[in-house]
Design an enzyme around this catalytic site. Structure first.
Site, PDB file in Angstrom:
ATOM      1  N   LYS A 199      21.756  47.244  -3.988  1.00 28.07           N
ATOM      2  CA  LYS A 199      21.113  47.331  -2.679  1.00 28.07           C
ATOM      3  C   LYS A 199      20.954  48.797  -2.348  1.00 28.07           C
ATOM      4  O   LYS A 199      21.707  49.651  -2.814  1.00 28.07           O
ATOM      5  CB  LYS A 199      21.990  46.668  -1.616  1.00 28.07           C
ATOM      6  CG  LYS A 199      21.232  46.209  -0.409  1.00 28.07           C
ATOM      7  CD  LYS A 199      20.489  44.929  -0.729  1.00 28.07           C
ATOM      8  CE  LYS A 199      19.962  44.225   0.479  1.00 28.07           C
ATOM      9  NZ  LYS A 199      19.688  42.813   0.182  1.00 28.07           N
TER      10      LYS A 199
HETATM   11  N1  GLU Z   1      16.223  41.757  -0.123  1.00 27.91           N
HETATM   12  C1  GLU Z   1      16.128  40.437  -0.653  1.00 27.91           C
HETATM   13  C2  GLU Z   1      17.500  39.789  -0.745  1.00 27.91           C
HETATM   14  O1  GLU Z   1      18.405  40.137  -0.011  1.00 27.91           O
HETATM   15  C3  GLU Z   1      15.337  40.380  -1.948  1.00 27.91           C
HETATM   16  C4  GLU Z   1      15.812  41.250  -3.050  1.00 27.91           C
HETATM   17  C5  GLU Z   1      14.838  41.306  -4.227  1.00 27.91           C
HETATM   18  O2  GLU Z   1      13.829  40.640  -4.180  1.00 27.91           O
HETATM   19  O3  GLU Z   1      15.141  42.027  -5.181  1.00 27.91           O
HETATM   20  O4  GLU Z   1      17.711  38.887  -1.496  1.00 27.91           O
END
Ligand code: GLU
Length: 429
Positions: free
Chosen positions: A118
């Site tokens: 993240k």
């Molecule tokens: N931000 C989204 C999540 O928390 C998607 C992450 C992504 O598609 O890599 O799952």
């Protein structure tokens, strides 16, 4: 130079922030059921890499401000790391650590070949002009170049970012390398190598898991169920839209400006139009206005928290009326809130399962980019449905096997996969 360094992250593992405390507590509960060497479990508690950057940006006024950004890679046993980038004024390194860990479990649970990551920039995007948003994104992308690539770490949108931000991100990376690299991020505009259905995917996946849960619980008159959704961003609005398309009754929705309730069902297309026009739910009048706190405890059958972390806590879990909670957000329930829901016999479909639709279609986007071959929307949605249902069934199987709630079951399944991969790969050197 004006310095606005926001280093309010707690580095001490002894005092993790709320989200990280939640992630570690969930891990501890589930890991107790997993047959893995203790040292492998201990290893999984830590992020593998953490990258902090402080970079200067020229504001439209001509002044230079320093911004802080993070990217955390939690684990890489199953593949390159995957996870969104969040822009928020109160985001901390600890929060990013929690979100990266949840990405590891989410990808493992739905069986896509990724580890978890993240990223975040400490900034309120609503306080930026479009060109400031672009400069921050481009500079952050270039700061991350040492630790990202289509084969090592692939960012995506999250709270406060969108497909335009991903387009700038992809362009910055591509300009630096000298050729277009669409596979560097997912959630891009379709013209630039984005996937059909990616924008709707998370909200759609939330509703797919809600329906699977209703079937699992043996609800007969499913379409009579009253649904309340907290949050009307990318996840909440598309969940509301898909639920509406399928003939379900959404009785309450909210965003940062507050909530709206109508017992017979809200006019979701009208609300979507209102939000597109006015930027928020404020001043929407067809229903009863209420606060976000009141919305969570409304009389309903299904509650979908799709806003922030830490919304269902020891202070309100006792008052929640829903029989089914489907977590659209990451980490919306604290360990104390979780314990109360469990004791009260409320079924909870955990975040790592319920909101996995986004990263599943991100995976499809990345596969399409690497193959330079695009799928049509029907194919994307068919595969999304298949993978969500498979992950749901796997979670119920593991939960029943260990006689545990669905969150613990989902985490047991995920931790087992990641742990087994670590053991099979062995230890370097
Ligand atoms: N931000 C989204 C999540 O928390 C998607 C992450 C992504 O598609 O890599 O799952």
């Amino acid at each position: 130079m004006v310095s606005v360094l926001n280093n309010h992250n707690s580095q001490e593992a002894h005092h993790p922030n709320e989200a990280y405390r939640t992630a570690l507590d969930q891990f501890r509960r589930a890991a107790a059921y997993v047959r893995l060497p203790e040292d492998v479990k201990e290893y999984l508690r830590y992020p593998r890499r953490e990258f902090t950057v402080n970079f200067p940006i020229r504001r439209d006024t001509g002044e230079i401000e320093v911004f802080t950004g993070y990217r955390v890679h939690h684990n890489t046993a199953l593949g390159p790391t995957k996870g969104g980038i969040r822009y928020a004024s109160n985001v901390t390194l600890d929060e990013v650590r929690a979100l990266a860990m949840w990405m590891t479990w989410k990808c493992a649970l739905v069986n896509i070949p990724y580890g978890g990551a993240k990223g975040a920039v400490v900034v309120d995007p609503r306080q930026l002009s479009l060109s400031e948003l672009e400069r921050i994104t481009r500079r952050f992308a270039s700061e991350l170049i040492p630790i990202i690539s289509p084969h090592s770490d692939i960012p995506a949108p999250d709270m406060g970012t969108n497909s335009q931000v991903m387009a700038w991100f992809m362009d910055t990376y591509s300009m630096t390398l000298g050729y277009s690299v669409p596979g560097i991020v997912t959630g891009k505009p379709i013209l630039l190598g984005g996937s059909e259905g990616r924008t709707e995917a998370t909200g759609r996946g939330v509703i797919i898991s809600m329906i699977e849960a209703m079937k699992y619980l043996g609800w007969d008159n499913r379409h009579d169920a009253k649904i309340v959704i907290q949050g009307f961003g990318n996840v909440g609005s598309h969940a509301a839209q898909y639920a509406h398309e399928l003939g379900f009754r959404v009785v309450g929705v909210s965003d940062v400006s507050g909530g709206i309730y109508k017992e017979n069902g809200l006019n979701i297309p009208a609300i979507i139009k209102h939000v597109q026009k006015n930027g928020s739910l404020a001043r929407y009048t067809d229903g009863q206005n209420l606060s976000n706190e009141e919305l969570l405890v409304l009389p309903c059958d299904v509650l979908i928290p799709a806003a922030l972390e830490g919304q269902i806590t020891e202070h309100n879990a006792e008052q929640i009326k829903a029989e089914l909670v489907v977590e659209g957000a990451n980490g919306p329930t604290t360990p104390e809130g979780d314990a109360i829901l469990r004791e009260r016999g409320i079924t909870l479909i955990p975040d790592i399962l319920a909101n996995a639709g986004g990263v599943i279609v991100s995976y499809f986007e990345w596969v399409q980019d690497l193959q330079a071959f695009s799928w049509d929307k029907e194919e994307v949605f068919r595969q999304l449905q298949r993978m969500m249902v498979k992950a749901f069934d796997y979670t119920t199987t593991i939960s029943e096997k260990h006689q545990v709630d669905m969150r613990t079951g989902a985490q047991i399944a995920a931790i087992t996969r990641v742990g087994d991969a670590i053991v099979q790969r062995g230890f370097f050197p």
